[in-house]
Structures are given as structure tokens and as C-alpha cells.
Write a protein that holds these residues in place. Structure first.
Motif, PDB file in Angstrom:
ATOM      1  N   UNK A   1       0.823  -1.193   0.000  1.00  0.00           N
ATOM      2  CA  UNK A   1       0.000   0.000   0.000  1.00  0.00           C
ATOM      3  C   UNK A   1       0.864   1.252   0.000  1.00  0.00           C
ATOM      4  N   UNK A   2       0.460   2.233  -0.780  1.00  0.00           N
ATOM      5  CA  UNK A   2       1.192   3.507  -0.808  1.00  0.00           C
ATOM      6  C   UNK A   2       1.037   4.257   0.513  1.00  0.00           C
ATOM      7  N   UNK A   3       0.073   3.865   1.349  1.00  0.00           N
ATOM      8  CA  UNK A   3      -0.115   4.482   2.652  1.00  0.00           C
ATOM      9  C   UNK A   3       0.725   3.812   3.740  1.00  0.00           C
ATOM     10  N   UNK A   4       1.387   2.715   3.408  1.00  0.00           N
ATOM     11  CA  UNK A   4       2.217   2.017   4.386  1.00  0.00           C
ATOM     12  C   UNK A   4       3.503   2.796   4.619  1.00  0.00           C
ATOM     13  N   UNK A   5       3.782   3.045   5.876  1.00  0.00           N
ATOM     14  CA  UNK A   5       4.998   3.772   6.234  1.00  0.00           C
ATOM     15  C   UNK A   5       6.113   2.780   6.523  1.00  0.00           C
TER      16      UNK A   5
ATOM     17  N   UNK B   1       3.905  -7.445   7.174  1.00  0.00           N
ATOM     18  CA  UNK B   1       4.878  -7.735   8.222  1.00  0.00           C
ATOM     19  C   UNK B   1       4.971  -9.227   8.521  1.00  0.00           C
ATOM     20  N   UNK B   2       3.964  -9.996   8.105  1.00  0.00           N
ATOM     21  CA  UNK B   2       3.962 -11.442   8.345  1.00  0.00           C
ATOM     22  C   UNK B   2       3.412 -12.135   7.098  1.00  0.00           C
ATOM     23  N   UNK B   3       4.237 -12.248   6.092  1.00  0.00           N
ATOM     24  CA  UNK B   3       3.805 -12.798   4.808  1.00  0.00           C
ATOM     25  C   UNK B   3       3.652 -14.313   4.822  1.00  0.00           C
ATOM     26  N   UNK B   4       3.984 -14.955   5.929  1.00  0.00           N
ATOM     27  CA  UNK B   4       3.804 -16.406   6.022  1.00  0.00           C
ATOM     28  C   UNK B   4       2.360 -16.779   6.353  1.00  0.00           C
TER      29      UNK B   4
ATOM     30  N   UNK C   1       0.561  -2.411   7.777  1.00  0.00           N
ATOM     31  CA  UNK C   1       0.861  -2.419   6.350  1.00  0.00           C
ATOM     32  C   UNK C   1       0.153  -3.585   5.676  1.00  0.00           C
ATOM     33  N   UNK C   2      -0.342  -3.341   4.489  1.00  0.00           N
ATOM     34  CA  UNK C   2      -0.964  -4.408   3.720  1.00  0.00           C
ATOM     35  C   UNK C   2      -0.321  -4.478   2.349  1.00  0.00           C
TER      36      UNK C   2
END
Length: 67
Positions: A18-22, A44-47, A28-29
Motif C-alpha cells: 500500500x502507498x499508505x504504508x509507512x 509484516x507477516x507474509x507467512x 501495512x498491507x
């Protein structure tokens, strides 16, 4: 995501943050559009398994969130 996009084959979704993720570790998505589904996951947890939604539902959600 630097470099990840170049390694992705046709069998794996191309994830976009997402462009809104810092960069400070907040919420964050990532989203990946596939034929017939839009996949959403925690960057943050792609598993963990991604949520899969119908493209029409995703469009409605994004339009609502933009209000």
C-alpha cells in the motif's frame, strides 16, 4: 519489494505494498490481483494466509475507504 517483482513467475502473485504504508513498522498491507480474486495480506507477516476477495468487493471496499 525491491527485486521481488523481477523474480516472480506466472504461478506466483505479484504483491504490491500500500502507498499508505509507512516504513516505521505500522499497519501495512500488500495486495495481489489474480484472475477472479484479489489477495490481501499483512506485509509484516507474509507467512500467514492471505485473504482472497472478489474483485467487485475489493473495488467497493477501496471506494468506501477513499471517502
Amino acid at each position: 519489494m525491491s527485486g521481488e517483482k523481477a523474480r516472480i513467475g506466472l504461478d506466483r502473485p505479484a504483491w504490491f505494498k500500500s502507498s499508505y504504508s509507512a516504513g516505521d513498522g505500522g499497519e501495512c498491507v500488500e495486495v495481489a490481483a489474480r484472475p477472479g480474486k484479489v489477495h490481501v495480506r499483512d506485509s509484516k507477516d507474509t507467512t500467514r494466509p492471505a485473504l482472497a476477495v472478489d474483485p467487485t468487493a475489493w473495488t467497493a471496499f477501496v471506494e468506501f475507504a477513499a471517502l
